[in-house]
Design a protein around this motif. Structure first.
Motif, mmCIF file in Angstrom:
data_model
loop_
_atom_site.group_PDB
_atom_site.id
_atom_site.type_symbol
_atom_site.label_atom_id
_atom_site.label_comp_id
_atom_site.label_asym_id
_atom_site.label_seq_id
_atom_site.Cartn_x
_atom_site.Cartn_y
_atom_site.Cartn_z
ATOM 1 N N MET A 1 0.844 -1.185 0.000
ATOM 2 C CA MET A 1 0.000 0.000 0.000
ATOM 3 C C MET A 1 0.888 1.246 0.000
ATOM 4 O O MET A 1 1.989 1.218 0.535
ATOM 5 C CB MET A 1 -0.876 0.024 1.256
ATOM 6 C CG MET A 1 -2.000 -0.990 1.256
ATOM 7 S SD MET A 1 -2.998 -1.048 2.774
ATOM 8 C CE MET A 1 -3.779 0.532 2.800
ATOM 9 N N GLU A 5 -2.809 5.416 0.542
ATOM 10 C CA GLU A 5 -3.759 4.329 0.814
ATOM 11 C C GLU A 5 -3.873 4.061 2.317
ATOM 12 O O GLU A 5 -4.965 3.775 2.813
ATOM 13 C CB GLU A 5 -3.334 3.063 0.076
ATOM 14 C CG GLU A 5 -3.536 3.166 -1.421
ATOM 15 C CD GLU A 5 -2.923 2.015 -2.194
ATOM 16 O OE1 GLU A 5 -3.572 1.561 -3.156
ATOM 17 O OE2 GLU A 5 -1.814 1.558 -1.849
ATOM 18 N N TYR A 6 -2.763 4.170 3.024
ATOM 19 C CA TYR A 6 -2.817 4.017 4.482
ATOM 20 C C TYR A 6 -3.611 5.156 5.118
ATOM 21 O O TYR A 6 -4.394 4.940 6.047
ATOM 22 C CB TYR A 6 -1.418 3.963 5.091
ATOM 23 C CG TYR A 6 -0.757 2.619 4.969
ATOM 24 C CD1 TYR A 6 -1.218 1.522 5.689
ATOM 25 C CD2 TYR A 6 0.334 2.434 4.133
ATOM 26 C CE1 TYR A 6 -0.610 0.284 5.580
ATOM 27 C CE2 TYR A 6 0.955 1.196 4.017
ATOM 28 C CZ TYR A 6 0.472 0.128 4.751
ATOM 29 O OH TYR A 6 1.069 -1.105 4.640
ATOM 30 N N GLU A 8 -6.041 6.820 3.723
ATOM 31 C CA GLU A 8 -7.445 6.547 3.406
ATOM 32 C C GLU A 8 -7.991 5.420 4.277
ATOM 33 O O GLU A 8 -9.119 5.501 4.785
ATOM 34 C CB GLU A 8 -7.598 6.216 1.920
ATOM 35 C CG GLU A 8 -9.031 6.037 1.476
ATOM 36 C CD GLU A 8 -9.890 7.278 1.678
ATOM 37 O OE1 GLU A 8 -11.105 7.112 1.910
ATOM 38 O OE2 GLU A 8 -9.361 8.408 1.619
ATOM 39 N N TYR A 9 -7.212 4.366 4.466
ATOM 40 C CA TYR A 9 -7.619 3.250 5.335
ATOM 41 C C TYR A 9 -7.896 3.769 6.748
ATOM 42 O O TYR A 9 -8.920 3.426 7.354
ATOM 43 C CB TYR A 9 -6.536 2.174 5.370
ATOM 44 C CG TYR A 9 -6.775 1.117 6.409
ATOM 45 C CD1 TYR A 9 -7.620 0.044 6.164
ATOM 46 C CD2 TYR A 9 -6.170 1.199 7.670
ATOM 47 C CE1 TYR A 9 -7.861 -0.920 7.142
ATOM 48 C CE2 TYR A 9 -6.399 0.237 8.645
ATOM 49 C CZ TYR A 9 -7.239 -0.815 8.375
ATOM 50 O OH TYR A 9 -7.480 -1.759 9.345
ATOM 51 N N GLN A 12 -11.139 5.847 6.802
ATOM 52 C CA GLN A 12 -12.337 5.018 6.644
ATOM 53 C C GLN A 12 -12.672 4.233 7.911
ATOM 54 O O GLN A 12 -13.825 3.875 8.126
ATOM 55 C CB GLN A 12 -12.156 4.040 5.488
ATOM 56 C CG GLN A 12 -12.201 4.674 4.144
ATOM 57 C CD GLN A 12 -11.948 3.666 3.034
ATOM 58 O OE1 GLN A 12 -11.639 2.500 3.260
ATOM 59 N NE2 GLN A 12 -12.076 4.133 1.798
ATOM 60 N N ASN A 13 -11.668 3.958 8.731
ATOM 61 C CA ASN A 13 -11.886 3.143 9.920
ATOM 62 C C ASN A 13 -11.895 3.942 11.220
ATOM 63 O O ASN A 13 -11.944 3.370 12.301
ATOM 64 C CB ASN A 13 -10.819 2.045 9.983
ATOM 65 C CG ASN A 13 -11.057 0.998 8.924
ATOM 66 O OD1 ASN A 13 -11.911 0.139 9.070
ATOM 67 N ND2 ASN A 13 -10.329 1.090 7.821
#
Length: 79
Positions: A1, A5-6, A8-9, A12-13
């Motif tokens: 990733m 991307e990290y 965004e992860y 999202q969480n």
């Protein structure tokens, strides 16, 4: 990733990047995307479970509940 991307992860969480995120991201990259804290042990003793420790690993949610951050410090609970 990728770093993005990290990010965004985490978003999202409901997490934030941990204080040592950049250091750990470099370590994850050196371990081919696997958790650097567990990679050597799993590679030697649990190779069939390596995918479980692909970052972000399957233990993130449990670690967040118990400790407010993941084992490696990549992520922490959001404010």
């Amino acid at each position: 990733m990728t770093r993005d991307e990290y990010i965004e992860y985490a978003k999202q969480n409901g997490y934030v990047l941990g204080k040592i995120f950049d250091k750990m991201l470099s370590a994850v990259e050196k371990c081919d995307g696997y958790c650097p804290c567990k990679y050597a042990i799993y590679k030697k003793t649990k190779p069939e479970e390596l995918e479980d420790i692909k970052c972000p690993c399957v233990f993130v949610e449990e670690d967040m509940e118990k400790h407010g951050k993941c084992h490696c410090g990549m992520f922490a609970k959001g404010e």
